[in-house]
Structure formats: C-alpha cells, structure tokens
Design an enzyme around this catalytic site. Sequence first.
Site, PDB file in Angstrom:
ATOM      1  N   VAL A  94       2.481   4.720   2.286  1.00  0.00           N
ATOM      2  CA  VAL A  94       2.945   5.405   3.509  1.00  0.00           C
ATOM      3  C   VAL A  94       2.887   6.971   3.674  1.00  0.00           C
ATOM      4  O   VAL A  94       3.420   7.346   2.043  1.00  0.00           O
ATOM      5  CB  VAL A  94       4.176   4.720   3.425  1.00  0.00           C
ATOM      6  CG1 VAL A  94       5.324   5.435   5.071  1.00  0.00           C
ATOM      7  CG2 VAL A  94       4.475   3.195   3.568  1.00  0.00           C
ATOM      8  N   ASP A 108      11.823 -11.504   5.185  1.00  0.00           N
ATOM      9  CA  ASP A 108      11.868 -10.353   3.660  1.00  0.00           C
ATOM     10  C   ASP A 108      13.245  -9.370   3.829  1.00  0.00           C
ATOM     11  O   ASP A 108      12.918  -7.704   3.771  1.00  0.00           O
ATOM     12  CB  ASP A 108      10.695  -9.943   4.105  1.00  0.00           C
ATOM     13  CG  ASP A 108      10.304  -9.288   2.580  1.00  0.00           C
ATOM     14  OD1 ASP A 108      11.244  -9.476   1.364  1.00  0.00           O
ATOM     15  OD2 ASP A 108       9.883  -8.660   2.809  1.00  0.00           O
ATOM     16  N   LYS A 118       1.763   3.268   7.756  1.00  0.00           N
ATOM     17  CA  LYS A 118       1.172   3.117   6.292  1.00  0.00           C
ATOM     18  C   LYS A 118      -0.392   2.212   6.151  1.00  0.00           C
ATOM     19  O   LYS A 118      -0.670   2.250   7.295  1.00  0.00           O
ATOM     20  CB  LYS A 118       2.025   1.903   6.256  1.00  0.00           C
ATOM     21  CG  LYS A 118       1.968   1.065   5.292  1.00  0.00           C
ATOM     22  CD  LYS A 118       3.036  -0.705   6.019  1.00  0.00           C
ATOM     23  CE  LYS A 118       3.768  -0.727   6.009  1.00  0.00           C
ATOM     24  NZ  LYS A 118       4.485  -2.135   6.524  1.00  0.00           N
ATOM     25  N   GLY A 158       0.555  -0.904   0.415  1.00  0.00           N
ATOM     26  CA  GLY A 158       0.140  -0.324  -0.010  1.00  0.00           C
ATOM     27  C   GLY A 158       0.814   1.368   0.301  1.00  0.00           C
ATOM     28  O   GLY A 158       1.960   1.222  -0.515  1.00  0.00           O
TER      29      GLY A 158
END
Length: 418
Positions: A114, A230, A135, A112
């Site tokens: 920020v 990640d 966010k 999405g």
Amino acid sequence: MKEKEKEKEKEKERKAWRPLTANCCSVEEQTVFRNFSRCRPSRSDLSKNIGPLPSFRRLSFSDLSRSSSTSRINEDLAQSFGSDLYDFQLSELRAITHNFSSNFLLGEGGFGRVHKGYIDDNLRQGLKPQPVAVKLLDIEGLQGHREWLAEVIFLGQLRHQNLVKLIGYCCEDEERLLVYEFMPRGSLENHLFKRMSVSLPWGTRLKIATGAAKGLAFLHGAEKPVIYRDFKTSNILLDSDFNAKLSDFGLAKMGPEGSNTHVTTRVMGTYGYAAPEYVSTGHLTTRSDIYSFGVVLLELLTGRRAMDKTRLKSEQNLVDWAKPYLSSSRRLRCIMDPRLAGQYSVKGAKEMALLALQCVSLNPKDRPRMPAIIETLQGLQQLRDMAATCGQWPQSSPKPSAQNAALSSAKREKRRQS
C-alpha cells in the site's frame, strides 16, 4: 474455403484458456485455490478474453472466482457503479505515487503493498484534490484477482461512515489496484502494539471500539447480510479524529439466505481471531464476526496481541489466557494494559471485559448481537470514574492498632528527650 475457416475457429476454441484445477478443491460449486501460484493463469493469460461473464448487474458474490478479460471487467464495473467509482489508469497511479516509491510505502502484507499518493485537481474532473492510499494486489499471492474483485463489489455497493471509502480501481493487463481514502492515523494495530507510538487513552479506545462496532452492525444489518470474516486490529483504520473505519473486504462473504442458518466455506482469516466453530466446521455466520470483535475488545483492554508466540505457552492465545480474569474486578486489574497507567474507568473496564467474555463464548448463540454491543459501549462512554491518578493501583495499608500507636508515640517521645 469455408471449411478451412470453420476448422480454424474450432482450433481457436480448443486452445482457449480454461482455469487449471490441479491442487484445488471445490466448495459451493466454486474453484478455491489452495496453491494459487500453481493454479493461477499466467500473466499473459490475464489480458486475454477468456470467456463472457454474465451481466454484472446480475453478478452474485458467488461468481467471483470466474475470469474474464480486463476490458470486459472494466466495462461491467463501469456499467454497475458509474460515477461512484473511478476507473484509474496505471500511469495515473504511478504518477501520484512517484512510481510507487518506497518513500511513500504505507504497509505491506499478504495482499501486496500500500502506497500513499496525492490526487490533484488536474487528474480527473469532479475528483477533489486529496491524499489517497493505493493498494497493489499481488496477483500471484493467495488473495489475488478474486479478492480484488470482491473488494470492488462490496465497497462499491456498501457505503457507511465506519467503512473505509473506495474511490476507484485499476484493472490493466495483469495489474490489480485499489484506491482508497487516506486514513492519517493508520491502523489500530500500530497504536496498540508499536513501541514508538503513544498509548491510546481509555476514552479513545472506547470511541474506536464503538465505531468499529457500528461498521460491523451495518454489514450484518444490510438487506443481504455481509459476514466480514477478517475483523482484526490491522483492518481497523483511523482518521485524524480517531474515527474507526473497517478496511480490506477481500475475504468478506454474503450471509446465509432463506432457511439456511450458515454458509459453508473454506476456512480463511487470521488465527487467533477466527471463531472456533468456524475453524472446526467451516460454518460461517455473523456470530463468527462477533467472536472476532470480542478478541479485539480483549486487545484494547490488555494491550496484548490475539496471538503472541514470544510469550509463555500458556499466555500465547489471548482468549485462553484472559478468560479467567474477566469476570472479577479484582483479577481484571492484573491484565489491564500497563500503558494505560491506571487511567481508565474501573466500572467501564469491568463492563467491557464482561462484554468481551460474552462475545468469545464457545456457544455462538450466547454471543450478543451488534446492536446490543453498540448500546453497551455507548453507555460506557458516559462513565468518568478513574482507576488511579498516579499510574499505579493504590496499595491499601492496614490501619495501626491502638497498641502499635501507643508504642510509636512512646518511641517519638523518647527520641525527643534524648
């Protein structure tokens, strides 16, 4: 009359929403969405009471795929974290970001957008005035609600100077938002790869690598080890003093417990950073993170991305391209980031290259543990030798022979006489 009421209750139960499982797969007794846009609940369903969750204090990370009403989620989160995390209203976050103005946009990705916001001393009692990053998770995206909840749970419990601080969250109807401390220097990715940014000095690169390593070591050394899954330059954020903090815990996973050696899970992460054994088998361990850390070390050394499709095919994968150069000081010079202009420790670069080579070993057991990595990186910060002072490696010219020297002298004498 009672029979009619019972019949109505049964009808309600039959109509109660249940998660769709079409085009989904089951892993570890969880529903994992391959096509989230088809498997997700509708926006209106997100605000309904779908079913009770177990007490949040007993909620394990494997329960993240379960759903509940927003009121129940907020109740469980408040009960678990209390004053450690703020439960923000959507109207409050709209106000501090000027209705999520594009002028305050910090970044955008698969999760999405920020936005930057500013909390003043009137927003919440006890919350100090400060800039924040807000966010907005894309509920229709691949990460969605499950990753939002994962991030709240992980960062709500794990606090460390090298992890970004989660200040609060918002779960209102279908909206899912997170509020973090603002990191003024942005991401490591921007500093390494954006043309307009000033090149990071060698000492700063070492500082960032060490800080990120400490954050990863904290996760691996927790009472219940956490696999970050990640680790990459875009998830390493920098404060005003270039202290590194890990962010974005939506893909984080609890490590194996008991006699288990690994966690079997759906392969997720970023291509180029993911460990090869994880990609091929789905077996996830803390050693998978260490491979990713090695890739970031290579990015710090070379100034190249983990994957770069704009380069020649043989140079697109950073690990494959760089490996032949890492064990030789002479060859290492050829792949060092040209933006460093030779201003780096030769010995330090060699040691970092050898460390990176260990981290990206194809055999996970040959990869070093995080404490050993930190010890190595901290030792490199004491080195003061520099490769060159003029931005280029000095070219060594052969010494003139006695015969050539005599001829040169004779020519100079002849020119003076003429």
